[in-house]
Write a protein that holds these residues in place. Sequence first.
Motif, PDB file in Angstrom:
ATOM      1  N   ARG A  87       8.765 -11.648   2.005  1.00 24.87           N
ATOM      2  CA  ARG A  87       9.904 -11.570   0.813  1.00 24.87           C
ATOM      3  C   ARG A  87      10.843 -11.159   1.007  1.00 24.87           C
ATOM      4  O   ARG A  87      11.544 -10.799   0.143  1.00 24.87           O
ATOM      5  N   VAL A  88      10.924 -10.232   2.272  1.00 25.72           N
ATOM      6  CA  VAL A  88      12.771 -10.002   2.499  1.00 25.72           C
ATOM      7  C   VAL A  88      13.418 -10.893   2.969  1.00 25.72           C
ATOM      8  O   VAL A  88      14.363 -10.848   2.976  1.00 25.72           O
ATOM      9  N   ALA A  89      12.582 -11.514   3.963  1.00 27.43           N
ATOM     10  CA  ALA A  89      12.899 -13.215   4.702  1.00 27.43           C
ATOM     11  C   ALA A  89      13.645 -13.322   3.434  1.00 27.43           C
ATOM     12  O   ALA A  89      14.722 -14.057   3.506  1.00 27.43           O
ATOM     13  N   ILE A  90      12.967 -13.837   2.467  1.00 28.07           N
ATOM     14  CA  ILE A  90      13.750 -14.859   1.079  1.00 28.07           C
ATOM     15  C   ILE A  90      14.911 -13.850   0.681  1.00 28.07           C
ATOM     16  O   ILE A  90      15.835 -14.315  -0.141  1.00 28.07           O
ATOM     17  N   ILE A  91      15.107 -12.572   0.629  1.00 20.27           N
ATOM     18  CA  ILE A  91      15.755 -11.724  -0.245  1.00 20.27           C
ATOM     19  C   ILE A  91      17.212 -12.014   0.802  1.00 20.27           C
ATOM     20  O   ILE A  91      18.615 -11.909   1.095  1.00 20.27           O
TER      21      ILE A  91
END
Length: 356
Positions: A87-91
Amino acid sequence: MKTITFYSAVLFLFLVSQTMFGQEGYQKKIEALKIEKQRIIEQEKDALKFEVRDINKRLEKGDISENEAKILKEEVAKQRALNIENRVAIIENRIALLERNKGDVLTLSEIDTIYGDRMRIGLLIDGKPAITFNSNHRKRKIKYDRRTYSDFVMAIGLNNALIEGQSLSDSPYKIGGSRFFEMGWQWRTRVFNNSNWLRFNYGFSFQFNGLKPDDNQIFVQNGDQTVLEEFEYDLDKSKFRMDNLVFPVHFEVGPSRLRKSERSMRYSIRDQFRLGFGGYGGFNLGTRQKLKYNRDGENVKDKLKRDYNSSDLIYGVSGYMGFDGVLLYLKYDLNPIFKDADVKQNNISLGLRFDI
């Protein structure tokens, strides 16, 4: 000239402020995404705490052994760690995309999402399809290199006349009260195959050039001469308007950004500086004068549509500069306002142009 310089400075500051606001817009998006990233980490950690607490309760009740509890805790911890990572990678990718393109990011529309020979339009809730509609339309063919674009053009600003032997400050027309309005359509075509620094713009526009005489004067047609004369009553309003249909042609220069993929190649001039120079030619559609005054206690409105010896053919030079679709615009009629006039007058306009 002082008047033109003043309004040019004001309009230039307006254009600069518009650009700064655009930059602040995507910076705010980036800040919001950074906050969202931190909330994702906190959310996953809180979820892990609840799952570990549930495992401990099961252990206390004797539903599972200590070894089973240890294995379950490791599994949920690993799952939550991967969730945070993904999820952090997407952001972080969204932030990088915004920073690299300065906020100018392409997004897929409904007609871009095509599956096989059917187009699927769906509603997503939490990333999962809730409602899906399939249409029977064939796959739309996307042109790889699109060289020509079109825009609706609108311009508004101050209007006046340059009179032979006089400066603009001595004009018999009100500086603030004399205005112009223009609207039309233009096409913008890239000149070179592998570069977009030069564009050829062409189209049509309706121009409405207004002049408001000062000192209680109106236009009077005496034979082949049209002159200003003082009106016998006190005027509340005196406005002279020329309506034209013209065909502008401009060469436009300025930087652009190239976006290239397997399906398409596009040059974007969004948020880029633009400079255009050229001219226009066309026809006078009509000339009219509007008067408002009080005559012996009676409010009178006169709308006089006459020839007024105005030029039938309209031609002039024009130019613009600015960012994106907000441009400082200047045009000057090379044809005289009135034919065969003893003193030559040429219409001049300065304002803002919007390419929508």
